[in-house]
Design a protein around this motif. Structure first.
Motif, short mmCIF file in Angstrom:
data_model
loop_
_atom_site.label_atom_id
_atom_site.label_comp_id
_atom_site.label_asym_id
_atom_site.label_seq_id
_atom_site.Cartn_x
_atom_site.Cartn_y
_atom_site.Cartn_z
N ALA A 247 -38.42 -23.93 0.17
CA ALA A 247 -38.07 -23.66 1.57
C ALA A 247 -37.49 -22.26 1.74
O ALA A 247 -37.24 -21.84 2.87
CB ALA A 247 -37.07 -24.70 2.06
N GLY A 248 -37.29 -21.55 0.63
CA GLY A 248 -36.71 -20.22 0.70
C GLY A 248 -35.21 -20.21 0.91
O GLY A 248 -34.61 -19.16 1.15
N ALA A 249 -34.58 -21.39 0.77
CA ALA A 249 -33.13 -21.49 0.97
C ALA A 249 -32.35 -21.17 -0.30
O ALA A 249 -31.16 -20.88 -0.25
CB ALA A 249 -32.77 -22.89 1.46
N LEU A 250 -33.03 -21.22 -1.45
CA LEU A 250 -32.39 -20.98 -2.75
C LEU A 250 -33.17 -19.89 -3.47
O LEU A 250 -34.39 -19.95 -3.55
CB LEU A 250 -32.39 -22.28 -3.56
CG LEU A 250 -31.49 -22.37 -4.79
CD1 LEU A 250 -30.02 -22.32 -4.39
CD2 LEU A 250 -31.77 -23.67 -5.56
N ASP A 251 -32.45 -18.90 -4.00
CA ASP A 251 -33.11 -17.76 -4.62
C ASP A 251 -33.68 -18.07 -5.99
O ASP A 251 -34.67 -17.47 -6.42
CB ASP A 251 -32.13 -16.58 -4.74
CG ASP A 251 -31.75 -16.00 -3.39
OD1 ASP A 251 -32.55 -16.15 -2.44
OD2 ASP A 251 -30.66 -15.42 -3.29
N SER A 252 -33.04 -19.01 -6.71
CA SER A 252 -33.45 -19.28 -8.09
C SER A 252 -33.25 -20.75 -8.42
O SER A 252 -32.27 -21.36 -7.97
CB SER A 252 -32.62 -18.43 -9.07
OG SER A 252 -32.79 -18.87 -10.41
#
Length: 313
Positions: A247-252
């Motif tokens: 979802a693009g909410a967490l970078d890694s």
């Protein structure tokens, strides 16, 4: 003679494995216990650095989930040693939650195992009556001088015959296992922040299917008549990480679990598809909240809320 209860605890050897509900001595993380002040109880824990599951990580930090497992084991030790609950009774975890307060305390110095002291309070539920009872536990984990984690949970235990009758009734109401069912393929380990594919417990799909390998030495340390709770919670964690990254909410995917709250309503059965749904419910300043549900036979079996965030630089 010292009056400090912490000084009574040692990290020299594990408690008997039956007290921690483990079969392999290497899976026991509890080393000692002692009465504390005001009716509470202290438990010493140590997580080995070379553990095949908990050392399988991509960051120089011990996994907070490893101390949540140590706390789960410690709760059994407290109930057996200090509350008269007989060893060998079937237990069921109804609710388990924890929150990390000091992630820096989990930094791996790459020379020592993680060790700390758990403080337990038992309250709010009935004391054991014969071979049946339920209790609520809460407490904190201290690593060094830092309060690293707080936790709480509700457990219930049964007489052996009562539990066998309950499981027979439950299984009789469910469809028979399908021996021809194709097992899901596990995701790439890097997608869930691991190196070893064997430690991946979910596959891909609109809902994440659980990949159940009953030969895994940690998730399935001994025989179960249902899918065990710690394995289900690990599936919640991995599903949350993948959903948040996509979802693009967490970078890694190498993210820390800062909080986890789980509630179990029914047992997951072997031989039938278990699936986890994941929904992002909030994302602020690098922290992501994910709501999760476990499904089987078209019904919801368990729910969880997980908060993910980055490790300190």
């Amino acid at each position: 003679m010292t009056s400090d209860p912490y000084e009574k605890l040692t990290f020299d050897q594990t408690v008997p494995r039956a007290l921690a509900h483990r079969q392999a001595v290497g899976e026991v993380f509890v080393t000692d216990s002692a009465p504390g002040a005001d009716g509470d109880h202290l438990v010493a824990v140590q997580v080995p650095r070379a553990h095949s599951l908990w050392f399988d990580r991509l960051v120089p930090f011990h996994d907070p989930f490893s101390t949540a497992e140590a706390a789960r084991q410690g709760s059994f030790v407290v109930l057996h040693r200090y509350f008269g609950v007989p060893v060998g009774l079937p237990f069921s975890l109804l609710r388990w939650q924890f929150r990390v307060h000091d992630l820096a305390a989990y930094r791996d110095d790459e020379s020592s195992p993680l060790q700390g002291v758990l403080r337990y309070r038992v309250s709010g539920k009935s004391a054991p009556v014969g071979d049946f009872g339920d209790m609520a536990l809460s407490g904190e984990l201290t690593i060094g001088s830092a309060t690293a984690m707080s936790f709480s949970g509700d457990v219930v235990f049964f007489g052996r015959e009562d539990f066998a009758a309950l499981r027979e009734f439950q299984i009789a109401k469910k469809p028979a296992p399908d021996p021809a069912a194709v097992a899901p393929t596990p995701l790439d380990p890097a997608l869930v922040g691991r190196r070893d594919r064997r430690n991946v417990v979910i596959g891909d799909g609109e809902r994440f299917p659980y990949v159940i390998d009953t030969t895994h030495p940690s998730y399935f340390d001994h025989a179960y008549d249902h899918v065990p709770g710690p394995f289900i919670v690990e599936g919640f964690r991995q599903s949350a990480v993948v959903a948040a990254c996509r979802a693009g909410a967490l970078d890694s995917p190498s993210a820390a679990v800062l909080g986890c709250s789980t509630t179990f309503g029914s047992f997951g059965e072997f031989g039938a598809l278990l699936e986890c749904s994941a929904e992002i419910t909030g994302a602020v300043d690098g922290r992501v909240n994910v709501a999760l549900e476990l499904h089987q036979y078209g019904k919801r079996l368990a729910t969880a809320g997980i908060e993910l965030g980055p490790y300190p630089s």
